[in-house]
Write a protein that holds these residues in place. Structure first.
Motif, PDB file in Angstrom:
ATOM      1  N   ASN A  81       0.865  -1.170   0.000  1.00  0.00           N
ATOM      2  CA  ASN A  81       0.000   0.000   0.000  1.00  0.00           C
ATOM      3  C   ASN A  81       0.907   1.226   0.000  1.00  0.00           C
ATOM      4  N   ARG A  82       0.311   2.387   0.080  1.00  0.00           N
ATOM      5  CA  ARG A  82       1.074   3.626   0.007  1.00  0.00           C
ATOM      6  C   ARG A  82       2.195   3.681   1.044  1.00  0.00           C
ATOM      7  N   ALA A  99       9.656   9.288  -2.803  1.00  0.00           N
ATOM      8  CA  ALA A  99       8.694  10.079  -3.580  1.00  0.00           C
ATOM      9  C   ALA A  99       8.649   9.608  -5.027  1.00  0.00           C
ATOM     10  N   ALA A 100       9.812   9.215  -5.570  1.00  0.00           N
ATOM     11  CA  ALA A 100       9.836   8.745  -6.955  1.00  0.00           C
ATOM     12  C   ALA A 100       9.050   7.437  -7.081  1.00  0.00           C
ATOM     13  N   ASN A 150       4.260   4.693  -8.894  1.00  0.00           N
ATOM     14  CA  ASN A 150       3.097   3.870  -8.596  1.00  0.00           C
ATOM     15  C   ASN A 150       1.815   4.515  -9.101  1.00  0.00           C
ATOM     16  N   LYS A 151       1.804   5.871  -9.116  1.00  0.00           N
ATOM     17  CA  LYS A 151       0.618   6.558  -9.625  1.00  0.00           C
ATOM     18  C   LYS A 151       0.561   6.506 -11.138  1.00  0.00           C
ATOM     19  N   ARG A 204       2.645   4.715 -13.479  1.00  0.00           N
ATOM     20  CA  ARG A 204       2.866   3.462 -14.207  1.00  0.00           C
ATOM     21  C   ARG A 204       3.102   2.342 -13.198  1.00  0.00           C
ATOM     22  N   PRO A 205       2.038   1.917 -12.489  1.00  0.00           N
ATOM     23  CA  PRO A 205       2.247   0.951 -11.399  1.00  0.00           C
ATOM     24  C   PRO A 205       2.850  -0.366 -11.869  1.00  0.00           C
ATOM     25  N   GLU A 206       2.650  -0.719 -13.157  1.00  0.00           N
ATOM     26  CA  GLU A 206       3.159  -2.025 -13.595  1.00  0.00           C
ATOM     27  C   GLU A 206       4.693  -2.088 -13.564  1.00  0.00           C
ATOM     28  N   LEU A 207       5.357  -0.916 -13.574  1.00  0.00           N
ATOM     29  CA  LEU A 207       6.821  -0.938 -13.515  1.00  0.00           C
ATOM     30  C   LEU A 207       7.310  -1.474 -12.177  1.00  0.00           C
ATOM     31  N   LEU A 208       6.536  -1.218 -11.122  1.00  0.00           N
ATOM     32  CA  LEU A 208       6.970  -1.650  -9.793  1.00  0.00           C
ATOM     33  C   LEU A 208       6.523  -3.061  -9.464  1.00  0.00           C
ATOM     34  N   THR A 209       5.347  -3.447 -10.003  1.00  0.00           N
ATOM     35  CA  THR A 209       4.766  -4.700  -9.535  1.00  0.00           C
ATOM     36  C   THR A 209       5.032  -5.878 -10.448  1.00  0.00           C
TER      37      THR A 209
END
Lengths: 203, 257
Positions: free
Chosen positions: A126-127, A184-185, A190-191, A193-198
């Motif tokens: 989560n955040r 912050a980055a 996550n806002k 392009r969330p697919e880059l992180l997950t």
């Protein structure tokens, strides 16, 4: 955080070559041919970002962002950082060719550590876990590199002890700022392009 | 950003084969990097200066390049004279500077500048595409070489992206200072750079696939055979490296510094 040419002793340089060769070959194995453009352009983005100087009080520091690089790339951070540093050495004479492998290991190893930390904290994310683990990755990136730089200097000679201590102390404020910027980055990624992180990165 | 500053030019060194330049540079810089004392580093610096002179580079530009190298070394000059044990020369407060410490700092300065100058003269004078080609001939892994080339190629593109984003911030009266707002803004800037880099890379990859890319760059400009001057230069540089090794090993007999 680059160590220039001509400072480190032969055993330290050799250790750097062996460790980096291991990390890079592992990273290259995990990087399929289709991913080369993606990794390369991301590396150029970090190359450009490392030219940014952020103000800290009366002075300024340039960003390293190896934590962020690590959490996006995993082991591929090794070849990416090696390439970035080689370009910096060839184009600007930051760091050097003979100390290239030591510098690459000093920055890439904390990057890989932050990759595993980030995954560990974000199984269910989560955040708040994103902010916390992003901050941690930024801190680990800088702190780990500063310690490895200090270690490379001290194992070269006792005479570097004061210099090594000063390097670690000087990086403490930088570490906090990199932590904040990485957090912050990560939140902004996550806002946008969330697919880059997950997405699943091959380990 | 002008990145291949020294690659163009007409000189003996520019005309040498890139593979030869790489192969003759590496033994030399390795020997210099692990040398001790003053003799070998001093001779190496002379070799480096001469290589730069022979490649007829813009000397002012070369000196600018030496600046970042010597900044780190300047920092060591404030530390090493006081932290190496030996004969004291002068004291400032509780600190005593030793001659051994000063010699050590001098050694490092000579070595670093020697390596950097010879690297500029021998690698800086190779255009990047030919450098990459030469690296493949020298059996550097293909993926790594491709990564290097693509990364180099897209630095200027990403730098344009960065300038556009940063100008947009400046138009909105962004002034960097030591506060959370500044750091957060930089973080968003970096986040956007990462996102844009992914977008670029997808387009690049698709465009390359359309043109039949299979992980290899077809070349028209192959390396031609080595000429006599390539061999002469290679043998000369190996000879220099061998002399430096001899000096390094023999300096205890000859009592050189």
């Amino acid at each position: 955080m680059h160590i220039s040419e001509g400072i480190l002793s032969a055993p330290v340089l050799l250790t750097g070559v062996i460790l980096t060769a291991g990390g890079v070959s592992l990273g290259l194995k995990k990087m399929d041919y289709e991913r080369i453009p993606e990794v390369a352009v991301l590396t150029s983005a970090f190359f450009v970002a490392s030219l940014i100087h952020v103000p800290i009080g009366p002075s300024s520091a340039h960003l390293v962002l190896n934590g962020l690089m690590g959490l996006l790339l995993g082991w591929i951070a090794f070849p990416a950082i090696l390439v970035g540093l080689a370009l910096q050495a060839l184009l600007f004479q930051f760091g050097g060719l003979t100390s290239l492998c030591v510098n690459a290991f000093n920055m890439a190893f904390p990057a890989v550590v932050s990759f595993y930390l980030f995954r560990l904290f974000n199984r269910k994310y989560n955040r708040y876990t994103l902010i916390f683990s992003g901050f941690l990755c930024g801190v680990i990136g800088i702190l780990g590199s500063a310690f490895l730089v200090a270690l490379s200097l001290v194992t070269t000679g006792e005479a570097f002890l004061t210099a090594a201590k000063l390097i670690v102390i000087a990086h403490l404020p930088v570490m906090i700022i990199e932590g904040g910027i990485t957090a912050a980055a990560v939140v902004s990624l996550n806002k946008v392009r969330p697919e880059l992180l997950t997405r699943k990165v091959k380990i | 950003m002008h990145l291949e500053e020294f690659a163009e030019g007409k000189s003996l060194i520019h005309s040498l084969d890139p593979r030869i330049k790489l192969l003759s540079l590496f033994p030399f810089i390795v020997v210099v990097a692990i040398a001790k004392g003053l003799t070998v580093p001093f001779i190496a610096l002379m070799v480096g200066v001469n290589l730069v002179l022979f490649s007829r580079l813009n000397l002012k530009a070369v000196l600018t390049r030496l600046f970042p190298v010597n900044l780190f070394i300047l920092f060591l000059w404030f530390m090493l004279p006081f932290s190496v044990k030996g004969e004291g020369i002068f004291t400032i407060g509780p600190l005593t500077a030793t001659s051994e410490g000063i010699f050590y700092a001098l050694t490092i300065t000579l070595k670093a500048n020697a390596i950097v100058l010879s690297t500029i003269a021998l690698i800086g004078t190779i255009p990047i595409f030919r450098l990459v080609h030469a690296l493949r001939h020298l059996k550097v892994p293909e993926k790594l070489v491709n990564l290097f080339f693509f990364c180099y190629r897209y630095i200027s593109v990403l730098h344009e992206d960065y300038s556009a984003l940063y100008n947009a911030m400046k138009v909105r009266a962004f002034k960097p200072a030591t506060n959370v707002h500044t750091y957060r803004s930089y973080a968003y800037l970096i986040g956007m750079l990462v996102v844009r880099s992914y977008d670029h890379s997808e387009k690049i990859y698709q465009a390359m696939l359309c043109r039949g890319f299979r992980g290899r760059f077809p070349l028209l400009d192959h390396f031609t055979g080595l000429t006599r001057k390539d061999f002469v230069f290679f043998i000369f540089m190996i000879f220099v490296a061998a002399c430096l090794v001899t000096l390094e090993v023999g300096k205890y007999f000859w009592r050189l510094p």
